[in-house]
Design a protein around this motif. Structure first.
Motif, PDB file in Angstrom:
ATOM      1  N   LEU A  63       0.815  -1.209   0.000  1.00  0.00           N
ATOM      2  CA  LEU A  63       0.000   0.000   0.000  1.00  0.00           C
ATOM      3  C   LEU A  63       0.851   1.263   0.000  1.00  0.00           C
ATOM      4  O   LEU A  63       0.395   2.324  -0.448  1.00  0.00           O
ATOM      5  CB  LEU A  63      -0.927   0.006   1.228  1.00  0.00           C
ATOM      6  N   ARG A  64       2.076   1.156   0.517  1.00  0.00           N
ATOM      7  CA  ARG A  64       2.933   2.342   0.668  1.00  0.00           C
ATOM      8  C   ARG A  64       4.083   2.357  -0.312  1.00  0.00           C
ATOM      9  O   ARG A  64       5.041   3.103  -0.153  1.00  0.00           O
ATOM     10  CB  ARG A  64       3.448   2.408   2.116  1.00  0.00           C
ATOM     11  N   GLN A  65       3.982   1.574  -1.384  1.00  0.00           N
ATOM     12  CA  GLN A  65       5.106   1.466  -2.307  1.00  0.00           C
ATOM     13  C   GLN A  65       5.414   2.773  -3.029  1.00  0.00           C
ATOM     14  O   GLN A  65       6.551   3.007  -3.446  1.00  0.00           O
ATOM     15  CB  GLN A  65       4.865   0.340  -3.309  1.00  0.00           C
ATOM     16  N   ALA A  66       4.424   3.648  -3.157  1.00  0.00           N
ATOM     17  CA  ALA A  66       4.660   4.915  -3.854  1.00  0.00           C
ATOM     18  C   ALA A  66       4.911   6.079  -2.895  1.00  0.00           C
ATOM     19  O   ALA A  66       5.119   7.209  -3.331  1.00  0.00           O
ATOM     20  CB  ALA A  66       3.457   5.237  -4.747  1.00  0.00           C
ATOM     21  N   ALA A  67       4.900   5.793  -1.579  1.00  0.00           N
ATOM     22  CA  ALA A  67       4.993   6.877  -0.596  1.00  0.00           C
ATOM     23  C   ALA A  67       6.404   7.434  -0.477  1.00  0.00           C
ATOM     24  O   ALA A  67       6.588   8.588  -0.115  1.00  0.00           O
ATOM     25  CB  ALA A  67       4.505   6.398   0.768  1.00  0.00           C
ATOM     26  N   GLY A  68       7.397   6.634  -0.762  1.00  0.00           N
ATOM     27  CA  GLY A  68       8.768   7.085  -0.679  1.00  0.00           C
ATOM     28  C   GLY A  68       9.314   7.010   0.734  1.00  0.00           C
ATOM     29  O   GLY A  68       8.996   7.840   1.578  1.00  0.00           O
ATOM     30  N   TYR A  69      10.097   6.003   1.040  1.00  0.00           N
ATOM     31  CA  TYR A  69      10.777   5.878   2.322  1.00  0.00           C
ATOM     32  C   TYR A  69      12.121   5.250   2.069  1.00  0.00           C
ATOM     33  O   TYR A  69      12.370   4.665   1.006  1.00  0.00           O
ATOM     34  CB  TYR A  69       9.950   5.069   3.328  1.00  0.00           C
TER      35      TYR A  69
END
Length: 251
Positions: A63-69
């Motif tokens: 779900l957070r693959q595009a959030a950038g971390y």
């Protein structure tokens, strides 16, 4: 620097406790993004719970693959789904047990890992062996169900202290490693009480994640942690079917 901390169990209070501990040791400019799995067990105690926690944990990554971390911390001392997450990610993925026992090795020749239940002790003992610390570490169970650590009237702290005292008296332990993310808020007080280093896996994982990012090191995609091959997944696992060479990126 942005670190994604994922609690693979579904207990929000444990996520909040771990996030507080992570932020207390994070360097200036490090942001902790803490998330709780929405699918799986309320606590992870042994192999069955761990296996059923992995899909929920991987879903949070997806779900957070595009959030950038810049790195991921799997916030369970069983290192639940750690190898799977490393295949899923190209950024560093750090597990609490691996981080804590490696850090303990820098400061003590002999140390004891104090965890919750016997079933967890066996699992963690296997991890300690895998991480090359079997000759230097003993793992002890305190007979504490994980969720009792969230209840101040459960007597869990007394059991934990009694187990630490046995480790210091009988194991020749020069340091103590707390073998559960739910113990993260106890490390400082226990270190003062017993006068030996007490290593918390959450804090250890944060500092090791920061070090990896600062050094520009990501997860190797050669052989062991190569991205999953595209193929059909059926039934409830269909959403996890790999469709490209790298599903999750820090970019």
């Amino acid at each position: 620097m942005r670190l994604l901390l994922i609690n693979p169990n579904t207990t929000v209070s444990m996520t909040e406790k771990a996030a507080k501990a992570a932020r207390a040791v994070a360097g200036v400019g490090t942001e902790i993004i803490a998330v709780t799995s929405q699918t799986g067990p309320a606590s992870i105690e042994g192999y069955y719970d761990g296996a059923l926690a992995v899909p929920g944990m991987l879903r949070e990554l997806k779900l957070r693959q595009a959030a950038g971390y810049d790195a991921v911390i799997i916030c369970c001392f069983d290192d639940t789904g750690l190898d799977a997450a490393r295949m899923f990610c190209d950024v560093p993925v750090v597990g609490l047990c691996e981080a804590a026992v490696s850090m303990a090795g820098f400061i003590a020749q002999r140390f004891s890992v104090v965890t919750t239940l016997e079933r967890s002790r066996i699992l963690i003992d296997n991890l300690v062996q895998r991480y090359g610390m079997g000759a230097r570490a003993k793992v002890r169970a305190s007979d504490i169900p994980v969720l009792e650590l969230e209840n101040s009237s459960s007597g869990a702290i007394g059991k934990l202290r009694a187990t630490i005292e046995r480790a210091l008296a009988e194991d020749g332990a020069e340091a103590i490693v707390l073998g559960c993310a739910g113990m993260t808020d106890l490390a400082r007080d226990l270190q003062v009480l017993y006068g030996v280093p007490v290593v918390d896996g959450v804090a250890a994982a944060v500092k090791q994640a920061e070090a990896l990012v600062s050094l520009g090191l990501g997860t190797s995609k050669r052989s062991s942690y190569a991205a999953p091959l595209p193929k059909p997944f059926l039934g409830a696992m269909q959403e996890f079917a790999p469709v490209s060479s790298i599903e999750v990126s820090g970019a």
